[in-house]
Design a protein around this motif. Structure first.
Motif, PDB file in Angstrom:
ATOM      1  N   GLY A 289       0.361  -5.503   3.979  1.00  0.00           N
ATOM      2  CA  GLY A 289      -0.463  -4.304   4.149  1.00  0.00           C
ATOM      3  C   GLY A 289       0.224  -2.991   3.853  1.00  0.00           C
ATOM      4  O   GLY A 289      -0.221  -1.953   4.333  1.00  0.00           O
ATOM      5  N   LYS A 290       1.275  -3.002   3.054  1.00  0.00           N
ATOM      6  CA  LYS A 290       2.006  -1.764   2.768  1.00  0.00           C
ATOM      7  C   LYS A 290       1.139  -0.779   1.985  1.00  0.00           C
ATOM      8  O   LYS A 290       1.117   0.423   2.284  1.00  0.00           O
ATOM      9  CB  LYS A 290       3.290  -2.086   2.006  1.00  0.00           C
ATOM     10  N   THR A 291       0.424  -1.268   0.978  1.00  0.00           N
ATOM     11  CA  THR A 291      -0.454  -0.395   0.192  1.00  0.00           C
ATOM     12  C   THR A 291      -1.600   0.144   1.050  1.00  0.00           C
ATOM     13  O   THR A 291      -1.972   1.321   0.936  1.00  0.00           O
ATOM     14  CB  THR A 291      -1.015  -1.163  -1.020  1.00  0.00           C
ATOM     15  N   LEU A 292      -2.149  -0.692   1.907  1.00  0.00           N
ATOM     16  CA  LEU A 292      -3.232  -0.247   2.789  1.00  0.00           C
ATOM     17  C   LEU A 292      -2.756   0.860   3.726  1.00  0.00           C
ATOM     18  O   LEU A 292      -3.482   1.824   3.990  1.00  0.00           O
ATOM     19  CB  LEU A 292      -3.771  -1.427   3.599  1.00  0.00           C
ATOM     20  N   LEU A 293      -1.533   0.732   4.229  1.00  0.00           N
ATOM     21  CA  LEU A 293      -0.983   1.761   5.115  1.00  0.00           C
ATOM     22  C   LEU A 293      -0.837   3.085   4.381  1.00  0.00           C
ATOM     23  O   LEU A 293      -1.095   4.154   4.953  1.00  0.00           O
ATOM     24  CB  LEU A 293       0.367   1.304   5.664  1.00  0.00           C
ATOM     25  N   ALA A 294      -0.441   3.044   3.114  1.00  0.00           N
ATOM     26  CA  ALA A 294      -0.307   4.279   2.329  1.00  0.00           C
ATOM     27  C   ALA A 294      -1.662   4.938   2.112  1.00  0.00           C
ATOM     28  O   ALA A 294      -1.797   6.166   2.225  1.00  0.00           O
ATOM     29  CB  ALA A 294       0.360   3.975   0.990  1.00  0.00           C
TER      30      ALA A 294
ATOM     31  N   GLN B   8      -0.519  -4.791  12.499  1.00  0.00           N
ATOM     32  CA  GLN B   8       0.662  -3.959  12.259  1.00  0.00           C
ATOM     33  C   GLN B   8       0.675  -2.769  13.213  1.00  0.00           C
ATOM     34  O   GLN B   8       0.860  -1.623  12.807  1.00  0.00           O
ATOM     35  CB  GLN B   8       0.675  -3.470  10.797  1.00  0.00           C
ATOM     36  N   GLU B   9       0.505  -3.028  14.498  1.00  0.00           N
ATOM     37  CA  GLU B   9       0.401  -1.947  15.475  1.00  0.00           C
ATOM     38  C   GLU B   9       1.678  -1.116  15.542  1.00  0.00           C
ATOM     39  O   GLU B   9       1.625   0.115  15.600  1.00  0.00           O
ATOM     40  CB  GLU B   9       0.083  -2.527  16.861  1.00  0.00           C
ATOM     41  N   ARG B  10       2.836  -1.780  15.532  1.00  0.00           N
ATOM     42  CA  ARG B  10       4.081  -1.028  15.614  1.00  0.00           C
ATOM     43  C   ARG B  10       4.292  -0.179  14.367  1.00  0.00           C
ATOM     44  O   ARG B  10       4.672   0.994  14.446  1.00  0.00           O
ATOM     45  CB  ARG B  10       5.261  -1.992  15.786  1.00  0.00           C
ATOM     46  N   ALA B  11       4.046  -0.765  13.188  1.00  0.00           N
ATOM     47  CA  ALA B  11       4.203  -0.027  11.937  1.00  0.00           C
ATOM     48  C   ALA B  11       3.229   1.148  11.871  1.00  0.00           C
ATOM     49  O   ALA B  11       3.593   2.253  11.426  1.00  0.00           O
ATOM     50  CB  ALA B  11       3.999  -0.967  10.752  1.00  0.00           C
ATOM     51  N   LYS B  12       1.996   0.931  12.334  1.00  0.00           N
ATOM     52  CA  LYS B  12       1.015   2.027  12.317  1.00  0.00           C
ATOM     53  C   LYS B  12       1.435   3.150  13.250  1.00  0.00           C
ATOM     54  O   LYS B  12       1.293   4.333  12.919  1.00  0.00           O
ATOM     55  CB  LYS B  12      -0.369   1.487  12.721  1.00  0.00           C
TER      56      LYS B  12
ATOM     57  N   VAL C   8       2.018   6.886  11.927  1.00  0.00           N
ATOM     58  CA  VAL C   8       1.199   8.002  12.431  1.00  0.00           C
ATOM     59  C   VAL C   8       2.090   9.098  13.002  1.00  0.00           C
ATOM     60  O   VAL C   8       1.841  10.295  12.792  1.00  0.00           O
ATOM     61  CB  VAL C   8       0.205   7.488  13.503  1.00  0.00           C
ATOM     62  N   GLU C   9       3.133   8.711  13.706  1.00  0.00           N
ATOM     63  CA  GLU C   9       4.056   9.704  14.259  1.00  0.00           C
ATOM     64  C   GLU C   9       4.703  10.520  13.143  1.00  0.00           C
ATOM     65  O   GLU C   9       4.857  11.744  13.254  1.00  0.00           O
ATOM     66  CB  GLU C   9       5.133   8.999  15.080  1.00  0.00           C
ATOM     67  N   ALA C  10       5.067   9.858  12.044  1.00  0.00           N
ATOM     68  CA  ALA C  10       5.663  10.568  10.912  1.00  0.00           C
ATOM     69  C   ALA C  10       4.643  11.456  10.219  1.00  0.00           C
ATOM     70  O   ALA C  10       4.955  12.580   9.792  1.00  0.00           O
ATOM     71  CB  ALA C  10       6.249   9.553   9.919  1.00  0.00           C
ATOM     72  N   LEU C  11       3.403  10.993  10.121  1.00  0.00           N
ATOM     73  CA  LEU C  11       2.366  11.773   9.441  1.00  0.00           C
ATOM     74  C   LEU C  11       1.944  12.993  10.239  1.00  0.00           C
ATOM     75  O   LEU C  11       1.448  13.967   9.668  1.00  0.00           O
ATOM     76  CB  LEU C  11       1.144  10.879   9.170  1.00  0.00           C
TER      77      LEU C  11
ATOM     78  N   GLY D 155       9.490  -1.130   8.926  1.00  0.00           N
ATOM     79  CA  GLY D 155       9.343  -2.539   8.575  1.00  0.00           C
ATOM     80  C   GLY D 155       7.908  -2.998   8.774  1.00  0.00           C
ATOM     81  O   GLY D 155       7.320  -2.795   9.837  1.00  0.00           O
ATOM     82  N   VAL D 156       7.336  -3.584   7.748  1.00  0.00           N
ATOM     83  CA  VAL D 156       5.969  -4.116   7.811  1.00  0.00           C
ATOM     84  C   VAL D 156       6.092  -5.638   7.716  1.00  0.00           C
ATOM     85  O   VAL D 156       6.095  -6.217   6.633  1.00  0.00           O
ATOM     86  CB  VAL D 156       5.100  -3.552   6.673  1.00  0.00           C
TER      87      VAL D 156
END
Length: 497
Positions: free
Chosen positions: A115-120, A75-79, A83-86, A241-242
């Motif tokens: 991987g939505k929960t993992l990203l959170a 999920q490189e694009r989603a990450k 990260v930019e938002a965080l 989008g994930v």
């Protein structure tokens, strides 16, 4: 005195009830009223329902096994977007100088297991924030106002825990946000409306300038169901989008899960990534886990490529079953699967990965296809080829038995689903049309026309390969499983003859 209030009440109530019975009073209405009042008060307080959990409560576990973005593959694009938002939370002084408004919400949307929960969780680790998690279903209750109260409690708990831990921010993760954030239709579901209204209020910026800052991250599989008021800027500012990982992403995920497992040096994970087209991250983790179980069953010290292949079959179709078919049924099933495989080899050479005669899940036999490359756009010839591959089994049965069996049901469902895609994409004689405007009769006619024509083409093609059926049948019945290379060897030798 307040400390012993509950004990005193427990002692007085039975005595009072006994006294009322003694003097001849009917205590049933009083008891019913008391029980009802207790239930309402108990539900309003939300005990036992809200399961929001802070990473602070599990500080020992979080410190020993922190989850970072590097541990999330595919999920490189989603990450990158996340990260930019965080960074707006991490570098607050820098964004204040530029006049950037902090983000209040991030919506993660995509299929299950991506991987939505993992990203959170990784977002909380990245921002050094308190992390709380809850499911949308935990806010739904039959009593009006209970869900709204739980939303208030969740945000209040986040601020309290962040202040106690001396953190400048907190991350709240709500899974299945569509349960409380669905579109409002003006009906009588006041409980849902009040819960959503409270969530909108908490995100609306009332506490925007207060510390600690709260970032809400929500996940959904059905973004189209969400209310427009929830999706607007100022609430969910970023929609990320994930999606299902591509081949490169699948290889990355497999390498992550292979690190702590004894993988045989001859295993080529690139081939496994290629064969697992359409798998989510959760399914790929399951593939590695099931492969390890297969290795353990065989008392093997290392996970081999055969274990991974069996694991892909299990995740895709289910575990092998103990169904015992008669000799006639086995021959019919073998010819059915050879029909799929031969048609696939004709339409897309090299795409067959395995032909199996062993029952697995609901299937009595199966052909595993190996896509040449990830593909996201499809032409009419490609989709017609997919239909012909799906019809290959029924066509083979008609060739050798003069009729079909119930084993073709799933193939026909798959074919009709592809026809639906053709119609909705404007790739039929109907032209560009809104599918909802087509009558059932017109849809049935176009469906029958396409499938009948492609079935004739399929049978005509397979008739030219009848010799391959007869030569391959004996081998498949004896071996029960043919690899793609073994099948192609039989296919080419008989085609040459």
């Amino acid at each position: 005195m307040r400390k012993y209030g509950a004990e005193i009440a427990i002692g007085i109530v039975p005595v009072l009830i006994a006294f009322l019975i003694f003097i001849g009073q009917n205590v049933v209405p009083i008891l019913m009223l008391g029980v009802l009042g207790f239930v309402v008060v108990y539900a309003a307080r939300g005990r036992g329902k809200l399961t929001a959990m802070s990473s602070q409560n599990r500080s020992a576990e979080a410190k020993s096994t922190p989850l970072t973005f590097d541990q999330i593959g595919g999920q490189e694009r989603a990450k990158q977007e996340l990260v930019e938002a965080l960074d707006f939370l991490v570098h607050q002084e820098k964004i204040a100088k530029l006049g950037i408004r902090p983000l209040k919400g991030i919506l993660l949307s995509g299929p299950p297991g991506t991987g939505k929960t993992l990203l959170a969780k990784a977002a909380a680790q990245y921002t050094d924030s308190i992390y709380l998690a809850a499911s949308g279903s935990e806010f739904v209750e039959m009593y009006v106002g209970v869900g709204a109260g739980r939303v208030r409690d969740l945000f209040k708990e986040a601020r309290t825990k962040a202040n106690k831990a001396k953190k400048s921010s907190a991350v709240i993760f709500i899974d299945e946000i569509e349960v409380i954030g669905g579109k409002r239709d003006g009906g009588q579901q006041r409980e849902y409306d009040q819960t959503l209204n409270q969530l909108l209020t908490e995100m609306d910026g009332i506490y925007a300038n207060e510390s600690p800052r709260i970032l809400l991250i929500a996940a959904t599989n059905r973004k189209e169901m969400l209310d427009s008021a929830l999706l607007r800027p100022g609430r969910f500012d970023r929609h990320i989008g994930v999606d299902l990982p591509d081949k490169k992403g699948r290889l990355h995920i497999l390498n992550i899960h292979a690190k702590n497992r004894p993988i045989d040096e001859n295993v080529v994970l690139d081939r496994i990534a290629k064969e697992s087209f359409g798998f989510s991250g959760a399914q790929l983790e399951s593939v590695m886990n099931e492969a390890a179980i297969y290795a353990m069953r065989e008392s093997s010290d290392k996970i081999g490529e055969n274990h991974l292949s069996m694991a892909i079959d299990k995740v895709m179709m289910g575990e092998k079953t103990d169904r015992e078919a008669t000799k006639e049924e086995r021959e019919r099933i073998a010819l059915h699967e050879l029909g799929h495989a031969i048609m696939a080899e004709v339409v897309r050479p090299g795409s067959v990965s395995q032909v199996a005669l062993s029952p697995r899940g609901q299937a009595l036999g199966y052909v595993r296809h190996n896509p040449q490359q990830d593909q996201y756009l499809y032409t009419k010839p490609f989709l017609n080829g997919q239909i012909m591959i799906a019809l290959g089994g029924a066509a083979a049965e008609e060739m050798f038995y003069g009729g079909r069996s119930t084993g073709s049901r799933g193939d026909f469902e798959q074919s009709m689903s592809i026809v639906k895609t053709l119609v909705e994409s404007g790739l039929t004689d109907l032209g560009i049309i809104d599918a909802s405007m087509i009558t059932k009769e017109a849809y049935a006619n176009i469906n029958r026309e396409i499938l009948d024509e492609l079935m004739l083409q399929t049978k005509a093609t397979l008739e030219t390969k009848r010799e391959i059926f007869t030569q391959s049948l004996e081998t498949l019945l004896r071996e029960e499983t043919l690899s793609g290379d073994e099948f192609r060897s039989l296919f080419k030798s008989n085609s040459a003859a």
